[in-house]
Design a protein around this motif. Structure first.
Motif, PDB file in Angstrom:
ATOM      1  N   TRP A   1     -28.999  13.194 -37.506  1.00 35.41           N
ATOM      2  CA  TRP A   1     -28.113  12.046 -37.308  1.00 35.41           C
ATOM      3  C   TRP A   1     -26.967  12.437 -36.370  1.00 35.41           C
ATOM      4  O   TRP A   1     -26.584  11.661 -35.495  1.00 35.41           O
ATOM      5  N   SER A   2     -26.404  13.632 -36.542  1.00 35.61           N
ATOM      6  CA  SER A   2     -25.324  14.088 -35.667  1.00 35.61           C
ATOM      7  C   SER A   2     -25.802  14.241 -34.225  1.00 35.61           C
ATOM      8  O   SER A   2     -25.055  13.970 -33.278  1.00 35.61           O
TER       9      SER A   2
ATOM     10  N   PHE B   1     -25.772  12.023 -28.772  1.00 34.28           N
ATOM     11  CA  PHE B   1     -26.479  11.374 -27.670  1.00 34.28           C
ATOM     12  C   PHE B   1     -25.805  10.050 -27.316  1.00 34.28           C
ATOM     13  O   PHE B   1     -25.523   9.766 -26.148  1.00 34.28           O
ATOM     14  N   ALA B   2     -25.526   9.251 -28.344  1.00 36.15           N
ATOM     15  CA  ALA B   2     -24.907   7.944 -28.119  1.00 36.15           C
ATOM     16  C   ALA B   2     -23.538   8.104 -27.453  1.00 36.15           C
ATOM     17  O   ALA B   2     -23.215   7.390 -26.502  1.00 36.15           O
TER      18      ALA B   2
ATOM     19  N   LEU C   1     -26.418   3.177 -35.491  1.00 34.66           N
ATOM     20  CA  LEU C   1     -26.332   4.343 -36.372  1.00 34.66           C
ATOM     21  C   LEU C   1     -25.552   4.075 -37.663  1.00 34.66           C
ATOM     22  O   LEU C   1     -25.463   4.947 -38.513  1.00 34.66           O
ATOM     23  N   ARG C   2     -25.004   2.896 -37.805  1.00 31.90           N
ATOM     24  CA  ARG C   2     -24.199   2.589 -38.991  1.00 31.90           C
ATOM     25  C   ARG C   2     -25.057   1.952 -40.089  1.00 31.90           C
ATOM     26  O   ARG C   2     -25.831   1.048 -39.817  1.00 31.90           O
ATOM     27  N   GLY C   3     -24.876   2.437 -41.301  1.00 30.82           N
ATOM     28  CA  GLY C   3     -25.499   1.823 -42.465  1.00 30.82           C
ATOM     29  C   GLY C   3     -26.932   2.242 -42.721  1.00 30.82           C
ATOM     30  O   GLY C   3     -27.500   3.060 -41.997  1.00 30.82           O
TER      31      GLY C   3
ATOM     32  N   ARG D   1     -32.632  15.498 -27.529  1.00 31.48           N
ATOM     33  CA  ARG D   1     -33.041  16.044 -28.824  1.00 31.48           C
ATOM     34  C   ARG D   1     -33.686  17.419 -28.659  1.00 31.48           C
ATOM     35  O   ARG D   1     -33.379  18.348 -29.409  1.00 31.48           O
ATOM     36  N   ASP D   2     -34.568  17.552 -27.674  1.00 33.43           N
ATOM     37  CA  ASP D   2     -35.223  18.841 -27.441  1.00 33.43           C
ATOM     38  C   ASP D   2     -34.205  19.927 -27.116  1.00 33.43           C
ATOM     39  O   ASP D   2     -34.301  21.048 -27.612  1.00 33.43           O
ATOM     40  N   LEU D   3     -33.223  19.590 -26.276  1.00 33.87           N
ATOM     41  CA  LEU D   3     -32.186  20.566 -25.933  1.00 33.87           C
ATOM     42  C   LEU D   3     -31.340  20.924 -27.152  1.00 33.87           C
ATOM     43  O   LEU D   3     -30.948  22.085 -27.322  1.00 33.87           O
TER      44      LEU D   3
END
Length: 153
Positions: A84-85, A90-91, A107-109, A133-135
């Protein structure tokens, strides 16, 4: 001296499809062994191995060694990785303000993972997400290997 471990092999093992599976690294050989929840139940239980398929019987000694030997280290698990972090990072890094707001809102809730995936698909930024994500997984793998004094390539 331990053989250098492939970063990609460690990353691949960290991305297991099941949270109840665990991969272990043999620090001497660089071998990675994945132990499924079923393997663990068979090793810990009083099970007649004649009832276990031959392919699984062959894998159990290596799984038992991974669980019981001090030469094997458990790779980071999903709880250690905090995906999630990584999604939030990313966002936050998106340059388009509207896209950033949409992804952060997703990403909320409850259902955040599903909404996140849906949002990045709608915005057409899935490839950017998977690259990020891969990095991030590679960075986590390198940090873990360095913390455990395991050489890597």
């Amino acid at each position: 001296m331990a053989l250098p471990v492939s970063i990609q092999d460690v990353v691949d093992a960290m991305q297991l499809p099941n949270d109840d599976w665990c991969s272990y690294l043999n620090v001497d050989t660089g071998e990675i062994v994945t132990v499924t929840d079923e393997d663990q139940r068979l090793i810990e239980g009083d099970v007649d191995l004649d009832d276990v398929p031959a392919w699984q019987r062959e894998a159990l000694p290596k799984a038992r060694e991974a669980l019981e030997s001090d030469r094997f280290l458990a790779l980071p698990q999903p709880f250690d990785i905090h995906e999630w972090s990584i999604m939030e990072e990313f966002a936050d890094g998106l340059s388009d303000e509207d896209s950033r707001a949409d992804v952060l809102d997703a990403l909320r809730g409850p259902g955040a993972f599903r909404r996140f995936r849906s949002t990045i698909e709608r915005l057409g930024i899935e490839s950017d997400w998977y690259r990020h994500r891969d990095l991030a997984f590679e960075r986590i793998a390198k940090d873990w290997l360095e913390a455990n004094n395991v050489p890597y390539r």
